[in-house]
Design an enzyme around this catalytic site. Structure first.
Site, short mmCIF file in Angstrom:
data_model
loop_
_atom_site.label_atom_id
_atom_site.label_comp_id
_atom_site.label_asym_id
_atom_site.label_seq_id
_atom_site.Cartn_x
_atom_site.Cartn_y
_atom_site.Cartn_z
N HIS A 191 0.83 -1.21 0.00
CA HIS A 191 0.00 0.00 0.00
C HIS A 191 0.87 1.26 0.00
O HIS A 191 0.65 2.19 -0.78
CB HIS A 191 -0.93 0.00 1.22
N HIS A 239 0.92 4.84 -2.50
CA HIS A 239 1.34 6.23 -2.30
C HIS A 239 2.58 6.60 -3.11
O HIS A 239 2.68 7.74 -3.57
CB HIS A 239 1.63 6.49 -0.82
N GLU A 268 -6.74 8.82 -0.28
CA GLU A 268 -6.81 7.36 -0.06
C GLU A 268 -7.91 6.71 -0.91
O GLU A 268 -7.72 5.62 -1.43
CB GLU A 268 -7.07 7.03 1.42
N SER A 286 -4.01 0.41 -4.46
CA SER A 286 -3.19 -0.69 -3.94
C SER A 286 -4.06 -1.87 -3.52
O SER A 286 -3.56 -2.83 -2.94
CB SER A 286 -2.37 -0.22 -2.73
#
Ligand code: FE2
Length: 298
Positions: free
Chosen positions: A162, A167, A208, A227
């Site tokens: 993730h 990111h 997110e 992700s």
């Protein structure tokens, strides 16, 4: 990294220095003593790290490399279909390995020349102010463990996949890297922790779990979606609402399920104007007023 404490497996350190990661009973690795031991080892390495040190080098096992390979293989076609353009471009520009787990200093070496971001290790939850505040300085706190190998396409926690695949590619882009940085700058202006929590919810529903219409197609720009093998297939069918900072900042969310409500921008420019504009201008007073307004409506 995700933001709320309940998402992380708590980490404790005994008087003898032994580090334990406390997995929930329903965690895929809860019944696997080897996995638990591995999580303890990796958390201990992060806890032993001090700012200014190089991130601890983790000697990843073949099993862990295989998890990384599997996720990279499965996500790539989904990114091609569903990720926002800047993210797709970043995949090639960053050039992360797809056949093995990269070390955090290697991620920094790939992302920093593009956009100045550095990765530092996190054992588990980093306090909200520290996590967000460090974004102002283009520092990203990242976990280093991998999800359980029995379910490589699912994780209840933000693992290195993730942090880096989600990111890392965003941080390498001009638009989304800057939005992360602005969130950090905003955090450091706020005195009131409740206002930081409001900001963290806006971050959650944008960087997110945000979606955007680009050239007529629905795309994802949130690291949590990009992700997540399952989420990336589902986001088109969720309830979409227009960007609304007050609603995003006061909405509850449940991290243990797919996000049932997503906030959709009609263009990347709208994300910059609305979310970026909020990060760039918010103050304790402006957020307090928004929170009061939301309460009055509720
Ligand atoms: Fe995250």
């Amino acid at each position: 990294m995700f933001e709320e404490a309940q998402l992380y497996s708590p980490v404790s350190e005994g008087e003898d220095g032994a580090v334990t990661v406390h997995l929930a009973d329903d965690h895929p690795g809860a019944g696997d003593p080897d996995y638990r031991e591995r999580r303890n080892e990796i958390a201990a390495a992060a806890l032993a790290w001090s700012p200014g040190d190089a991130p601890p080098a983790i000697e990843y096992t073949d099993t862990e490399h295989e998890v990384w390979r599997t996720v990279c293989r499965e996500l790539r076609p989904k990114h091609d279909s569903y990720a926002v353009t800047e993210y797709r471009d970043a995949i090639d520009r960053v050039g992360l390995p797809t056949d093995r787990v990269p070390q955090l200093d290697e991620v920094t070496a790939r992302v920093a020349p593009l956009s100045g971001w550095r990765y530092v290790p996190a054992a588990a939850l980093v306090p909200l102010r520290e996590f967000y505040g460090s974004l102002e300085h283009r520092v990203f706190h990242s976990t280093q463990y991998l999800r359980h190998p029995a379910v490589p396409l699912y994780t209840p926690e933000p693992d290195i996949i993730h942090e880096v695949i989600g990111h890392g590619h965003l941080l390498a882009t001009p638009t989304f890297g800057e939005l992360h940085r602005l969130a950090g700058e905003a955090t450091n202006r706020l005195q009131d922790d409740d206002n930081v929590a409001f900001l963290s919810r806006v971050f959650w529903f944008s960087l997110e779990f945000g979606v955007v219409v680009e050239d007529g197609d629905l795309r994802a720009y949130g690291a949590g979606i990009l992700s997540s093998y399952g989420e990336i297939d589902e986001f088109g069918g969720m309830e979409h609402r227009p960007l609304d900072i007050v609603e995003m900042g006061t909405a509850d969310y449940d991290i243990t399920h797919y996000q049932p409500v997503l906030y959709r921008a009609e263009s990347v420019a709208e994300i910059v104007a609305v979310v970026g504009g909020f990060f760039a201008s918010c103050t304790d007073d402006s957020i307090a007023a928004m929170r009061r307004g939301a309460k009055a409506v509720a």
